[in-house]
Design a protein around this motif. Structure first.
Motif, short mmCIF file in Angstrom:
data_model
loop_
_atom_site.label_atom_id
_atom_site.label_comp_id
_atom_site.label_asym_id
_atom_site.label_seq_id
_atom_site.Cartn_x
_atom_site.Cartn_y
_atom_site.Cartn_z
N ASP A 120 -7.20 3.96 3.37
CA ASP A 120 -5.92 3.69 2.72
C ASP A 120 -5.20 4.99 2.37
N LEU A 180 0.81 -1.22 0.00
CA LEU A 180 0.00 0.00 0.00
C LEU A 180 0.85 1.27 0.00
N HIS A 232 -12.96 2.15 3.45
CA HIS A 232 -11.59 1.65 3.48
C HIS A 232 -10.69 2.32 2.45
N GLU A 233 -11.26 2.73 1.34
CA GLU A 233 -10.44 3.42 0.33
C GLU A 233 -9.89 4.72 0.89
#
Length: 365
Positions: A250, A200, A246-247
């Motif tokens: 991130d 990530l 969640h995007e």
């Protein structure tokens, strides 16, 4: 950490010089190993968990202190009065399938294919060599007796042509095998790199950090230079995920990775330890100086106001908390990580958005 999940903390004895090359398991005092085994069994029994390889691994990581994040999650769940169930433990220890670009299964297939190609090429060479030898032996025997010269020349010419054709075929097989071997070597090199990079953020991962920590610890012991380790954790990250998705979560992880990376010079090493946690190693830097650097980064991040680009909703204040420990004051690098994690826990308990030194009881943000 271990006291907070209901287990006594295991202290590792300082290693003597002549044991420095022994495996870690062989360097631990037998009584310490016995205590660790007792702690692992007590953990499984207390939470009614089956004795399975995955549960034993999770219990070992939590009880030995090699996975402070898991230990802290267990502790926080206990504080909330929630049970440590099998389902929860599996979710807490799940490994992201995207962490590596190439699966172990795919790599194993490549290796098997490469070995098969090499084996085929080797067998072909041995077979050709044996055939050539047998045929030459027969031709030599023919030369011992009476024979037709023209017929012998024709036979030898055909034999030479067959040898050339077979040699070229074998050469092509060897080239193909060499190409497959080179491809396999590239895949192995890429797999080694992927195994140490967080997908990530692009930062080194926990495995890479632990290797650098071990090496830096030994070097610092030899030189006497200071060595400080820091644990950082994004504050209220679950709320960010639950509210924005969640995007967006991130994105926050990447933003904080960039913020912390700005601290890093040749004397500082940063990695994503897992989830919303980061670790930093300050080589040649005293803990107080490391705290000042980390605190400056914390203040810079807290002053920003980020917006969810997809929804245009503000994230509000995004902060992180941290704990710092003096590595050389600990008998083992993992103990230093546990001390930094304990300091991080104190920072969280005292209000978040602050940095604590290991052993320090209070410090104004």
């Amino acid at each position: 950490m271990l006291q907070r999940i209901g287990l006594p903390r295991l202290r590792w004895p300082r290693l003597v010089a002549d044991n420095s090359e022994m495996p870690a398991s062989a360097q631990i005092d037998p009584r310490a190993r016995r205590r660790l085994l007792d702690e692992i069994s007590n953990f499984l029994i207390e939470h009614d968990l089956e004795v399975t390889p995955s549960n034993l691994l999770a219990a070992h990581e939590a009880c030995s202190g090699i996975n402070p994040r898991l230990a802290r999650r267990i502790e926080w769940r206990r504080e909330q009065g929630e049970p440590i169930t099998q389902t929860w433990l599996e979710e807490a220890t799940v490994v992201d399938p995207c962490a590596g670009k190439k699966s172990i299964e795919d790599l194993a297939k490549d290796m098997e294919r490469g070995i098969d190609e090499l084996s085929r090429a080797s067998k072909s060479m041995r077979r050709a060599t044996s055939d050539y030898g047998d045929e030459l032996e027969r031709r030599v025997d023919d030369l011992q007796g009476p024979c037709d010269t023209e017929e012998l020349i024709s036979t030898l010419s055909n034999f030479a042509e067959a040898m050339i054709a077979r040699s070229r075929q074998t050469e092509e097989e060897l080239k193909a095998s060499e190409r497959e071997t080179a491809k396999l070597r590239r895949n192995l090199d890429r797999a080694r790199q992927d195994a140490q990079v967080d997908y990530l953020t692009g930062l080194p991962n926990r495995r890479a950090f632990e290797e650098v920590l071990e090496t830096s610890y030994r070097e610092a012991q030899d030189t006497g230079e200071p060595l400080s380790v820091a644990f950082c954790d994004i504050d209220r990250f679950k709320t960010i995920n639950d509210t924005h998705g969640h995007e967006a979560g991130d994105r926050i992880i990447r933003e904080i990775a960039e913020t912390l990376s700005s601290l890093c010079t040749k004397d500082c090493y940063i990695a994503r330890h897992g989830g919303e946690e980061f670790v930093l190693l300050f080589r040649g830097v005293e803990p107080q100086d490391a705290l000042a650097q980390l605190d400056e980064a914390r203040e810079a991040l807290a002053s920003r106001r980020m917006v969810n680009r997809r929804t245009e909703k503000p994230f509000g204040m995004v902060t992180f908390s941290g704990g710092i420990a003096d590595v050389l004051q600990c008998a083992d690098p993992r103990e230093a990580l546990a001390a930094a994690d304990q300091a991080l826990y104190c920072a969280k308990r005292s209000g978040r958005n602050r940095i604590r030194l290991a052993g320090e009881q209070s410090r104004a943000a």
